[in-house]
Design an enzyme around this catalytic site. Structure first.
Site, PDB file in Angstrom:
ATOM      1  CB  CYS A  76     122.458 124.463  62.270  1.00 29.13           C
ATOM      2  SG  CYS A  76     122.409 125.890  63.502  1.00 29.13           S
ATOM      3  CD  GLU A 132     129.050 123.412  68.642  1.00 30.89           C
ATOM      4  OE1 GLU A 132     128.209 122.777  68.340  1.00 30.89           O
ATOM      5  OE2 GLU A 132     129.692 123.708  69.535  1.00 30.89           O
TER       6      GLU A 132
HETATM    7  P1  NAD Z   1     130.534 124.558  55.324  1.00 25.52           P
HETATM    8  O1  NAD Z   1     131.131 123.342  55.982  1.00 25.52           O
HETATM    9  O2  NAD Z   1     130.539 124.238  53.915  1.00 25.52           O
HETATM   10  O3  NAD Z   1     131.531 125.686  55.613  1.00 25.52           O
HETATM   11  C1  NAD Z   1     132.036 126.238  56.932  1.00 25.52           C
HETATM   12  C2  NAD Z   1     133.225 127.259  56.948  1.00 25.52           C
HETATM   13  O4  NAD Z   1     134.290 126.103  56.761  1.00 25.52           O
HETATM   14  C3  NAD Z   1     133.586 128.107  56.052  1.00 25.52           C
HETATM   15  O5  NAD Z   1     134.100 128.919  56.421  1.00 25.52           O
HETATM   16  C4  NAD Z   1     134.279 127.403  54.964  1.00 25.52           C
HETATM   17  O6  NAD Z   1     135.012 128.169  54.148  1.00 25.52           O
HETATM   18  C5  NAD Z   1     135.193 126.547  55.786  1.00 25.52           C
HETATM   19  N1  NAD Z   1     135.695 125.253  54.938  1.00 25.52           N
HETATM   20  C6  NAD Z   1     135.386 124.580  54.003  1.00 25.52           C
HETATM   21  N2  NAD Z   1     136.103 123.548  53.680  1.00 25.52           N
HETATM   22  C7  NAD Z   1     137.222 123.810  54.432  1.00 25.52           C
HETATM   23  C8  NAD Z   1     138.547 122.992  54.693  1.00 25.52           C
HETATM   24  N3  NAD Z   1     138.931 121.979  54.048  1.00 25.52           N
HETATM   25  N4  NAD Z   1     139.339 123.507  56.087  1.00 25.52           N
HETATM   26  C9  NAD Z   1     138.863 124.237  56.373  1.00 25.52           C
HETATM   27  N5  NAD Z   1     138.010 124.991  56.543  1.00 25.52           N
HETATM   28  C10 NAD Z   1     136.926 124.892  55.425  1.00 25.52           C
HETATM   29  O7  NAD Z   1     129.233 124.928  55.831  1.00 25.52           O
HETATM   30  P2  NAD Z   1     128.229 126.094  55.417  1.00 25.52           P
HETATM   31  O8  NAD Z   1     127.639 126.048  54.321  1.00 25.52           O
HETATM   32  O9  NAD Z   1     128.981 127.458  55.631  1.00 25.52           O
HETATM   33  O10 NAD Z   1     127.301 126.231  56.501  1.00 25.52           O
HETATM   34  C11 NAD Z   1     126.113 125.284  56.597  1.00 25.52           C
HETATM   35  C12 NAD Z   1     126.551 124.274  57.750  1.00 25.52           C
HETATM   36  O11 NAD Z   1     126.631 124.588  58.900  1.00 25.52           O
HETATM   37  C13 NAD Z   1     125.009 123.351  57.674  1.00 25.52           C
HETATM   38  O12 NAD Z   1     125.445 121.953  57.805  1.00 25.52           O
HETATM   39  C14 NAD Z   1     124.761 123.876  59.074  1.00 25.52           C
HETATM   40  O13 NAD Z   1     124.095 122.683  59.712  1.00 25.52           O
HETATM   41  C15 NAD Z   1     125.946 123.770  59.922  1.00 25.52           C
HETATM   42  N6  NAD Z   1     125.691 124.654  61.049  1.00 25.52           N
HETATM   43  C16 NAD Z   1     125.853 124.271  62.194  1.00 25.52           C
HETATM   44  C17 NAD Z   1     125.692 125.015  63.288  1.00 25.52           C
HETATM   45  C18 NAD Z   1     125.747 124.385  64.786  1.00 25.52           C
HETATM   46  O14 NAD Z   1     125.766 125.346  65.676  1.00 25.52           O
HETATM   47  N7  NAD Z   1     125.539 123.280  64.988  1.00 25.52           N
HETATM   48  C19 NAD Z   1     125.460 126.340  63.201  1.00 25.52           C
HETATM   49  C20 NAD Z   1     125.214 127.069  61.934  1.00 25.52           C
HETATM   50  C21 NAD Z   1     125.488 125.962  60.883  1.00 25.52           C
END
Ligand code: NAD
Length: 977
Positions: free
Chosen positions: A774, A740
């Site tokens: 999001c 997502e």
């Molecule tokens: P992010 O992608 O920076 O981080 C998400 C998670 O991924 C964190 O736990 C992070 O530690 C982990 N992560 C980062 N790099 C990684 C890697 N290389 N391998 C594995 N895991 C890794 O996102 P964020 O800043 O925490 O959240 C914001 C984003 O999430 C926004 O883009 C938002 O739109 C999206 N979001 C989407 C939904 C949805 O349902 N579509 C819901 C909530 C948030």
């Protein structure tokens, strides 16, 4: 007593009969025929009232014609002749037709509104006085969305008081209406609505809200008192009832106002707590030492109150059976009259039975005829008014003054009232009920209803907290205080049932207050990730064969524990990710919902499905868990998303390694503690906090992880997909990825949108939780005709919101999540300033990572600003030529997550529903706040490849469907099924 009431009622009815037969319901008039149609046909009624509502916002004749057709000709219903003209059956050109329709509806509105402004109203009010009917004037208005609008209202009231007060000096005294049993009473009487006076009413910030309201109301009361004018504080929705009563009581006790008797407040008898409120006000009046008035009404927001309570799963504040309200009204009226020494009663009703009962009670209690008054709405029940005037009572008309646009909401309420099956006026004047029916005792065969919202055996969302109740505000404040007392702990990992403190930690600060370190978070390394996998793998062997019902029961138990610790869970995220109160409440409620919904759904999915139906063959379709799941969560819904992904994995028979975002590990640990308490076997849930690029990456690449559930940014999501697709040594199954990602969500505002709702909805969707959802609105696409008006109101509304620490209950928006986000968003804003016109940027707030709410206007839809996810409180306004252009702009991004439309054109709504490419579309409401089951959530295009969370397909992604077919024929014999 019943006999006397019957007699009194008969007397009034007889007087009514002796008057002219022309009533509101007489079909000779346009209004009457509309009412007649509405009462016969529910669909027509809905369409008619919606049409009336939108009409004032339509600018051209062709627009009126378009809406008329959309509302009335598609249903194939026969139409009242008045519409034939409008539908091309007559010979008038559209513009003329539009004029005719508009004129008729305007006249209809004018039946209930004394004038568009005080100048227009005055002669009408004076004429009523000649007929011995006095008035209370109310100012109609649009919803107050900004402080500018609130102050304008206040001035309007002050001017009205000034103006009427001056004019009234020349009015002759009319004994019947200008005196009560003690002497002269004010000739001028004004009704004030509290919600008009302050745009930031907020239950959470109760005392601040009250202070503002009192500051706005006080000058009105003082000015009225100095001019000997009566001020009544009106009552609106239940949501502001407690506030209204408290504001009233506190002002009434202020030394300056304490001795003035000509103030009043309203009690709505349809409320279950109305009698208790009256009793409280009687006690209060004794304490005050000077009497005041209560206008007793039945209540005009019944539909709203019942729907709101059902939607929120709150107790229904109103009686759901009309007779209960009627009976309660009589009881309240009697109690008021018993206490007429302390409180003056203004009995407002159009129901002759109700009025007769009150009059008889007054007679019995020895209250003089001029010791109370009867109130009715302007434009309604004129024959009843006249009868009561002739009988010598003081009758007062509630007389709204104001523009037609806000007038329409008032008109629709009156139309609903008059056409309701329960309406006494309808019973008398349209349905021709007998006098026995009309005067029947409401207590006869009374069915007592329950305040509980409906209780079927199905999933219901966890109710949000109602912060209008002091105990809820107190509970959250205490939880915050408690959290702040236990700061600075080191948060362990949790592997195979054991807490492990990692050798490395990362420090987490409060984004609202940089100085405050919340805790040290264990940052897992690769060895710990390896251990977590082994623990999860081991646990999988026994967990996967545990009956689904038992797994579901444990998940339900987890939900119960979250419910128990609700406030503590809220407090942690308020401090850790900067969520304002209501947002934190929503997140915790959603986490509970995920557990309950998935537990329930799993019990269903666990049942074998029989496939085909041929004798001699048993073919069964069922689902099996896939193995160790990695749940990688973002910080923005810190409890809900992590819980949702992990609970889905576990309830379906998998084991899980939870990798929370670095910024929300405290919340994740809070969850882990409840998981342990719920009694899951060791290794079923494991918690690995730490850096995504390190521990996350390691496990994404780990050959034996079966499923990856990820929610986060597009960049990381796509990276995970790429890594997960690599077949690594020893790997025996393809990793399934449920991914997502982000959005660039747009709301379209149509030319005919209800701007009260559109401005409010866009404001919250864009700036609630600092635009870090999001689903947040980051583009608002407004049609050209309404662009400027929308922009002006949005600007003022944005200026009025409060930004501050998330723990401050006033905060509409708090900080962004951390320094990195703060710097990135500010840089984006600075870049955007070079190429775009900035409409507004809020004031700087210090101490934390506060990015002020920022709006750019006339933004190029192809620019970076309009294309890239910013994930902060930055809104791009885009102007569209027409709806087709707006949809094109809306779709012209790589994302397809959420989107919205504000429109009152059925055809435009249908077009947008069909053409706007988003996973979750919201019509005529904000675009955030998806609820489990009601709005299964998730996007497509570059917004994700999973199926919707909180929906019927979600759990299946964590399992493998299998089909097992058995030939049941042996030696030509098969068991019967
Ligand atoms: P992010 O992608 O920076 O981080 C998400 C998670 O991924 C964190 O736990 C992070 O530690 C982990 N992560 C980062 N790099 C990684 C890697 N290389 N391998 C594995 N895991 C890794 O996102 P964020 O800043 O925490 O959240 C914001 C984003 O999430 C926004 O883009 C938002 O739109 C999206 N979001 C989407 C939904 C949805 O349902 N579509 C819901 C909530 C948030």
């Amino acid at each position: 007593m019943q006999m006397q009431i019957q007699k009194k009622g008969d007397e009034i009815l007889k007087r009514i009969e002796s008057q002219s037969k022309v009533s509101l319901f007489s079909k000779d008039f346009w209004y009457g025929s509309i009412m007649d149609w509405s009462m016969k046909n529910e669909h027509f009624k809905t369409q008619m009232f919606r049409f009336v509502d939108v009409l004032p916002s339509l600018n051209s004749g062709s627009d009126v014609a378009k809406h008329l057709k959309e509302y009335f000709s598609e249903s194939g219903e026969e139409l009242p002749s008045v519409f034939n003209v409008g539908l091309g059956l007559g010979s008038l050109a559209p513009a003329l037709m539009a004029g005719a329709i508009r004129k008729n509806v305007t006249q209809m509105a004018k039946m209930f509104i004394v004038g568009e402004n005080p100048e227009e109203a005055l002669p009408v009010l004076k004429k009523a006085r000649k007929n011995k009917i006095c008035f209370t004037v109310d100012i109609l208005g649009e919803a107050t969305l900004s402080e500018k609008e609130a102050l304008e209202y206040q001035s309007k009231y002050l001017e009205l008081i000034e103006w009427l007060g001056k004019d009234a000096k020349n009015w002759d005294e009319i004994e019947q209406i200008d005196r009560d049993h003690e002497g002269a009473i004010p000739k001028v009487n004004v009704s004030v609505k509290l919600t008009a006076l302050y745009s930031q009413i907020n239950d959470k910030a109760w005392d601040v809200t009250k202070t503002h309201l009192k500051d706005r109301l006080r000058p009105i009361l003082v000015s009225a008192m100095n001019k000997n004018i009566f001020i009544n504080l009106d009552m609106e929705q239940y949501a502001v009832k407690h506030l209204t009563l408290e504001v009233f009581k506190e002002l009434m006790m202020e030394p300056e106002l304490k001795n003035y008797p000509h103030f009043g407040v309203v009690i709505q008898a349809y409320l279950r707590d109305s009698l208790a409120d009256i009793k409280d006000l009687v006690r209060f009046s004794q304490e005050r030492g000077t009497h005041f008035s209560i206008r007793l009404v039945k209540g005009a927001y019944w539909d709203h109150e019942t729907m709101e309570a059902e939607q929120q799963r709150w107790p229904i504040p109103v009686y759901t059976n009309k007779k209960e309200s009627d009976a309660n009204y009589e009881a309240c009226a009697e109690y008021l009259l018993q206490n007429f020494k302390y409180i003056r009663a203004a009995l407002a009703s159009h129901n002759v039975r109700t009025i007769a009962a009150a009059i008889v009670a007054a007679e019995k209690l020895g209250v003089p005829n001029n010791g109370f008054e009867i109130q009715m709405l302007f434009g309604m029940a004129d024959p009843i008014k006249k009868s009561l005037v002739d009988m010598g009572y003081r009758v007062r008309e509630y007389s709204p003054v104001g523009d037609l646009i806000p007038g329409m909401a008032y008109l629709v309420r009156r139309l609903l009232e008059n056409t309701s099956n329960e309406s006494w006026l309808r019973g008398k004047f349209a349905d021709g009920k007998s006098s026995e029916q009309l005067l029947a005792d409401p207590k006869m065969n009374l069915q007592i209803t329950s305040p509980l919202p409906s209780q079927e055996n199905r999933f219901y969302n966890e109710a949000f907290k109602d912060f209008a109740f002091a105990e809820n505000r107190k509970a959250l404040q205490e939880a915050l205080d408690l959290s702040k007392r236990s700061l600075g702990q080191t948060i362990p990992l949790h592997i195979g049932g054991k807490n492990i403190t990692s050798s490395r930690t990362l420090s987490r600060e409060n984004p609202s207050n940089k100085e405050q370190i919340l805790g040290q978070i264990s940052a897992a390394n690769k060895e710990e990730a390896e251990q977590a996998f082994q623990a999860a793998q081991k646990a999988f062997l026994s967990w996967k064969i545990k009956p689904a019902n038992e797994r579901a029961d444990l998940i339900d138990r987890l939900a119960d524990l979250m419910t128990r610790d609700r406030y503590q869970l809220m407090a942690t995220q308020i401090l850790e990710v900067g969520k304002p109160w209501a947002e934190a409440d929503g997140d915790v409620a959603e986490a509970i919902d995920f557990c309950r919904y998935y537990a329930r759904h799993m019990r269903e999915l666990a049942k074998d499905q029989k496939m085909g139906k041929v004798p001699g063959e048993l073919s069964l379709y069922n689902y099996h868990p896939r193995g160790v799941t990695l749940a990688i969560a973002p910080w923005n819904f810190p409890l809900a998303i992590l819980t949702g992904m992990a609970a889905a994995a576990v309830v379906t028979g998998n084991t899980v390694i939870m990798k929370p975002a670095e910024q929300s590990s405290l919340v994740a640990y809070g969850l882990m503690k409840l998981i342990q308490e719920a009694g899951f076997p060791p290794g079923v849930f494991n918690l690995l906090s730490g850096y995504g690029e390190e521990v996350g990456e390691y496990l994404v690449q780990y050959p034996h992880v079966a499923t990856i559930a990820f929610t986060g940014s597009k960049a990381v999501g796509l990276h995970i997909l790429r890594e997960a697709s690599v077949h690594r040594q020893g790997q025996q199954q393809v990793k399934r990825c449920i991914i997502e990602m982000g959005g660039k969500n747009a709301v379209i505002v149509d030319n005919d949108a209800d701007l009260d709702e559109a401005v409010d909805g866009v404001l919250y969707s864009a700036f609630g939780f600092s635009g870090q959802k999001c689903s947040a609105c980051s583009r608002v696409i407004v049609l050209a005709d309404v662009y400027e008006k929308f922009e002006a109101r949005l600007l003022e509304a944005t200026k009025s919101i409060f930004q501050g620490m998330a723990e401050d209950p006033r905060a509409y928006l708090g900080p962004v999540v951390d320094e990195e986000a703060y710097l990135r968003i500010l840089k984006t804003i600075e870049e955007a300033k070079k190429n775009h016109k900035m409409l507004y940027q809020g004031p700087e707030v210090h101490g934390g990572y506060f990015v002020p709410p920022t709006i750019f206007t006339l933004v190029d839809p192809n620019s970076n600003l309009a294309q890239q996810e910013i994930f902060g409180p930055v809104l791009a306004m885009i102007k569209a030529r027409d709806l087709t252009d707006a949809i094109h702009i809306a779709n012209n991004t790589e994302y397809a997550l959420t989107g919205g439309l504000y429109s009152r054109s059925p055809a435009n709504i249908a077009k947008v529903k069909a053409e706007f490419e988003v996973g979750n579309m919201y019509i005529n409401r904000g675009i955030t706040g998806a609820m489990v089951d009601r709005h299964p959530f998730g996007g497509f295009k570059m917004s994700g490849i999973g199926s919707k969370t909180g929906g019927p397909d979600y759990l299946k992604q964590f399992m493998e469907p299998r089909n097992i077919t058995e030939n049941t024929i042996r030696r030509g014999f098969a068991p019967t099924e």
